[in-house]
Design a protein around this motif. Structure first.
Motif, PDB file in Angstrom:
ATOM      1  N   ASN A   1     -14.600  -0.084   2.835  1.00  0.00           N
ATOM      2  CA  ASN A   1     -14.715   1.222   2.180  1.00  0.00           C
ATOM      3  C   ASN A   1     -14.934   2.334   3.202  1.00  0.00           C
ATOM      4  O   ASN A   1     -14.671   3.503   2.924  1.00  0.00           O
ATOM      5  CB  ASN A   1     -15.871   1.198   1.183  1.00  0.00           C
ATOM      6  CG  ASN A   1     -15.815   2.364   0.218  1.00  0.00           C
ATOM      7  OD1 ASN A   1     -14.787   2.633  -0.395  1.00  0.00           O
ATOM      8  ND2 ASN A   1     -16.927   3.089   0.085  1.00  0.00           N
TER       9      ASN A   1
ATOM     10  N   LYS B   1     -11.556   3.955   3.748  1.00  0.00           N
ATOM     11  CA  LYS B   1     -10.781   4.045   2.505  1.00  0.00           C
ATOM     12  C   LYS B   1      -9.684   5.101   2.566  1.00  0.00           C
ATOM     13  O   LYS B   1      -8.641   4.972   1.911  1.00  0.00           O
ATOM     14  CB  LYS B   1     -11.715   4.330   1.329  1.00  0.00           C
ATOM     15  CG  LYS B   1     -12.485   5.643   1.445  1.00  0.00           C
ATOM     16  CD  LYS B   1     -13.452   5.824   0.294  1.00  0.00           C
ATOM     17  CE  LYS B   1     -14.249   7.138   0.441  1.00  0.00           C
ATOM     18  NZ  LYS B   1     -15.216   7.305  -0.661  1.00  0.00           N
TER      19      LYS B   1
ATOM     20  N   LEU C   1      -1.241   2.627  -4.931  1.00  0.00           N
ATOM     21  CA  LEU C   1      -2.545   2.881  -4.312  1.00  0.00           C
ATOM     22  C   LEU C   1      -3.353   1.590  -4.217  1.00  0.00           C
ATOM     23  O   LEU C   1      -3.617   0.941  -5.230  1.00  0.00           O
ATOM     24  CB  LEU C   1      -3.302   3.935  -5.126  1.00  0.00           C
ATOM     25  CG  LEU C   1      -4.621   4.429  -4.533  1.00  0.00           C
ATOM     26  CD1 LEU C   1      -4.394   5.047  -3.152  1.00  0.00           C
ATOM     27  CD2 LEU C   1      -5.278   5.437  -5.467  1.00  0.00           C
ATOM     28  N   GLU C   2      -3.694   1.199  -2.991  1.00  0.00           N
ATOM     29  CA  GLU C   2      -4.431  -0.024  -2.697  1.00  0.00           C
ATOM     30  C   GLU C   2      -3.737  -1.271  -3.251  1.00  0.00           C
ATOM     31  O   GLU C   2      -4.358  -2.252  -3.613  1.00  0.00           O
ATOM     32  CB  GLU C   2      -5.869   0.070  -3.219  1.00  0.00           C
ATOM     33  CG  GLU C   2      -6.664   1.192  -2.563  1.00  0.00           C
ATOM     34  CD  GLU C   2      -8.136   1.172  -2.919  1.00  0.00           C
ATOM     35  OE1 GLU C   2      -8.528   0.411  -3.829  1.00  0.00           O
ATOM     36  OE2 GLU C   2      -8.897   1.922  -2.278  1.00  0.00           O
TER      37      GLU C   2
ATOM     38  N   TYR D   1      -4.290  -8.649   1.868  1.00  0.00           N
ATOM     39  CA  TYR D   1      -5.318  -8.558   2.905  1.00  0.00           C
ATOM     40  C   TYR D   1      -6.370  -9.645   2.727  1.00  0.00           C
ATOM     41  O   TYR D   1      -6.904 -10.165   3.716  1.00  0.00           O
ATOM     42  CB  TYR D   1      -5.985  -7.187   2.884  1.00  0.00           C
ATOM     43  CG  TYR D   1      -5.055  -6.024   3.140  1.00  0.00           C
ATOM     44  CD1 TYR D   1      -4.015  -6.114   4.057  1.00  0.00           C
ATOM     45  CD2 TYR D   1      -5.215  -4.803   2.466  1.00  0.00           C
ATOM     46  CE1 TYR D   1      -3.159  -5.044   4.290  1.00  0.00           C
ATOM     47  CE2 TYR D   1      -4.377  -3.733   2.695  1.00  0.00           C
ATOM     48  CZ  TYR D   1      -3.345  -3.852   3.603  1.00  0.00           C
ATOM     49  OH  TYR D   1      -2.512  -2.801   3.826  1.00  0.00           O
TER      50      TYR D   1
ATOM     51  N   THR E   1      -4.298  -5.135  -1.523  1.00  0.00           N
ATOM     52  CA  THR E   1      -5.589  -5.814  -1.423  1.00  0.00           C
ATOM     53  C   THR E   1      -5.468  -7.332  -1.449  1.00  0.00           C
ATOM     54  O   THR E   1      -6.081  -8.035  -0.621  1.00  0.00           O
ATOM     55  CB  THR E   1      -6.530  -5.355  -2.553  1.00  0.00           C
ATOM     56  OG1 THR E   1      -6.748  -3.940  -2.427  1.00  0.00           O
ATOM     57  CG2 THR E   1      -7.861  -6.073  -2.473  1.00  0.00           C
TER      58      THR E   1
ATOM     59  N   ASP F   1       0.817  -1.220   0.000  1.00  0.00           N
ATOM     60  CA  ASP F   1       0.000   0.000   0.000  1.00  0.00           C
ATOM     61  C   ASP F   1       0.844   1.260   0.000  1.00  0.00           C
ATOM     62  O   ASP F   1       0.383   2.323  -0.436  1.00  0.00           O
ATOM     63  CB  ASP F   1      -0.920   0.017   1.221  1.00  0.00           C
ATOM     64  CG  ASP F   1      -2.260  -0.666   0.970  1.00  0.00           C
ATOM     65  OD1 ASP F   1      -2.519  -1.081  -0.184  1.00  0.00           O
ATOM     66  OD2 ASP F   1      -3.051  -0.781   1.925  1.00  0.00           O
TER      67      ASP F   1
ATOM     68  N   TYR G   1      -0.461   5.584   0.983  1.00  0.00           N
ATOM     69  CA  TYR G   1       0.218   5.810  -0.300  1.00  0.00           C
ATOM     70  C   TYR G   1       0.740   7.238  -0.399  1.00  0.00           C
ATOM     71  O   TYR G   1       1.909   7.470  -0.741  1.00  0.00           O
ATOM     72  CB  TYR G   1      -0.740   5.510  -1.454  1.00  0.00           C
ATOM     73  CG  TYR G   1      -0.153   5.820  -2.813  1.00  0.00           C
ATOM     74  CD1 TYR G   1       0.856   5.025  -3.347  1.00  0.00           C
ATOM     75  CD2 TYR G   1      -0.600   6.911  -3.556  1.00  0.00           C
ATOM     76  CE1 TYR G   1       1.413   5.297  -4.586  1.00  0.00           C
ATOM     77  CE2 TYR G   1      -0.046   7.195  -4.800  1.00  0.00           C
ATOM     78  CZ  TYR G   1       0.958   6.392  -5.308  1.00  0.00           C
ATOM     79  OH  TYR G   1       1.503   6.671  -6.534  1.00  0.00           O
TER      80      TYR G   1
ATOM     81  N   ARG H   1      -5.937   3.931   3.457  1.00  0.00           N
ATOM     82  CA  ARG H   1      -5.033   3.377   2.447  1.00  0.00           C
ATOM     83  C   ARG H   1      -4.563   4.455   1.467  1.00  0.00           C
ATOM     84  O   ARG H   1      -3.433   4.385   0.969  1.00  0.00           O
ATOM     85  CB  ARG H   1      -5.710   2.210   1.726  1.00  0.00           C
ATOM     86  CG  ARG H   1      -6.012   1.057   2.687  1.00  0.00           C
ATOM     87  CD  ARG H   1      -6.672  -0.109   2.014  1.00  0.00           C
ATOM     88  NE  ARG H   1      -5.778  -0.764   1.072  1.00  0.00           N
ATOM     89  CZ  ARG H   1      -6.131  -1.752   0.270  1.00  0.00           C
ATOM     90  NH1 ARG H   1      -7.398  -2.200   0.303  1.00  0.00           N
ATOM     91  NH2 ARG H   1      -5.267  -2.307  -0.540  1.00  0.00           N
TER      92      ARG H   1
ATOM     93  N   LEU I   1      -9.907  -3.569   4.595  1.00  0.00           N
ATOM     94  CA  LEU I   1     -10.612  -3.846   3.344  1.00  0.00           C
ATOM     95  C   LEU I   1     -11.941  -3.091   3.232  1.00  0.00           C
ATOM     96  O   LEU I   1     -12.582  -3.136   2.176  1.00  0.00           O
ATOM     97  CB  LEU I   1     -10.877  -5.353   3.225  1.00  0.00           C
ATOM     98  CG  LEU I   1      -9.657  -6.214   2.903  1.00  0.00           C
ATOM     99  CD1 LEU I   1      -9.974  -7.699   3.111  1.00  0.00           C
ATOM    100  CD2 LEU I   1      -9.183  -5.975   1.474  1.00  0.00           C
TER     101      LEU I   1
END
Length: 295
Positions: free
Chosen positions: A198, A201, A155-156, A162, A159, A151, A208, A204, A196
């Motif tokens: 939203n 959000k 960006l993300e 996770y 995932t 991360d 970054y 994360r 994980l």
């Protein structure tokens, strides 16, 4: 001779290209246990170091210099027969571009760690079956470490890691070991679920922006890097407004508070008054650290 040299070069390239993901030191502290024979703890320590560092955790290719630096400190507080109880402290870091500096990414203590282990018992991770709480907890944190590291670079980007950690949590739900329950406060379930979700959000995005857009450019443009890091704190303010006392925010500042203080105590100025107000709102537990920002 030339053929032998060529083969050696190919082997070297293959080994470097297939390097495992972690460069992790696992340390066992058994000082709190009244046990004259310490051999089982030493054997466990060696086995865990091999398990973490020699296992291939993903299908991704890591070069030797891309391995994630980490430490796991396991303190045993109770031991009887093959049953162990204690806590585990997990730390990880990542290099900052164009510097020799390692930035702390994760610094977390899990106080709910109990497991069974027989000396010389093989440690094998099977992603389809939860067979050992020792293997389960260690594997879970390996994927959390890898996810957080990813991360910070894209960006993300974490995932997939996770999801692996979440799968371990799901498999552990049917067992009797502590730390996995959905109803427990700040459990392993909550940590990966929040990562994980939203709902959180901004966390994360902040990971970054802080590392890739902020820290990584500071060697070349200190002023811009600091401005981006200061702006990143506003993302946490958005989270706080939605979810006061968000678990993830504490994990961030447990790893970053000292670094943030040092960043803003030197070099090009930013609006320190505004920054301190934001920091005291989103991380009041570290108010004494924020008060030390005096530049």
């Amino acid at each position: 001779m030339r053929k032998l040299l060529f083969v050696c070069l190919l082997i070297n390239v293959f080994v470097q290209g297939r390097a495992q993901e972690l460069n992790c030191t696992v340390t066992i502290n058994s000082e709190q246990v009244s046990q004259t024979n310490q051999q089982v703890f030493k054997t466990l320590e060696r086995s865990l170091n091999d398990f973490v560092n020699k296992n291939k955790w993903t299908n991704r290719v890591y070069k030797e210099n891309e391995r994630v630096n980490a430490q796991m400190f396991i303190t045993i507080t109770e031991y009887e027969s093959d049953r162990f109880k204690g806590n585990i402290q997990i730390q990880s870091s990542r290099p900052v571009y164009n510097t020799s500096y390692e930035s702390s990414v994760f610094n977390y203590k899990d106080n709910q760690f109990d497991f069974q282990y027989i000396e010389f018992q093989p440690l094998v991770f099977n992603e389809n079956v939860f067979e050992s709480n020792l293997v389960g907890v260690i594997s879970y944190y390996v994927y959390i470490i890898l996810g957080l590291d990813a991360d910070t670079f894209s960006l993300e980007g974490g995932t997939d890691f996770y999801r692996k950690a979440q799968n371990i949590v799901t498999q552990a739900q049917g067992g009797s070991y502590t730390g996995w329950s959905q109803s427990s406060d700040r459990s392993r379930f909550e940590l990966v679920d929040n990562l994980l979700s939203n709902t959180y959000k901004e966390y994360r995005i902040a990971m970054y922006n802080y590392h890739r857009k902020g820290l990584d450019i500071m060697a070349d443009n200190n002023s811009t890097g600091k401005q981006i890091i200061a702006g990143t704190m506003k993302l946490f303010e958005t989270m706080i407004n939605r979810r006061p006392n968000a678990f993830l925010i504490q994990t961030f500042f447990d790893a970053k508070s000292e670094e943030i203080r040092n960043i803003f105590s030197d070099g090009p100025k930013v609006d320190i008054v505004k920054l301190k107000n934001t920091l005291n709102k989103i991380a009041p537990l570290y108010s004494s650290t924020w008060n030390d920002i005096t530049y």
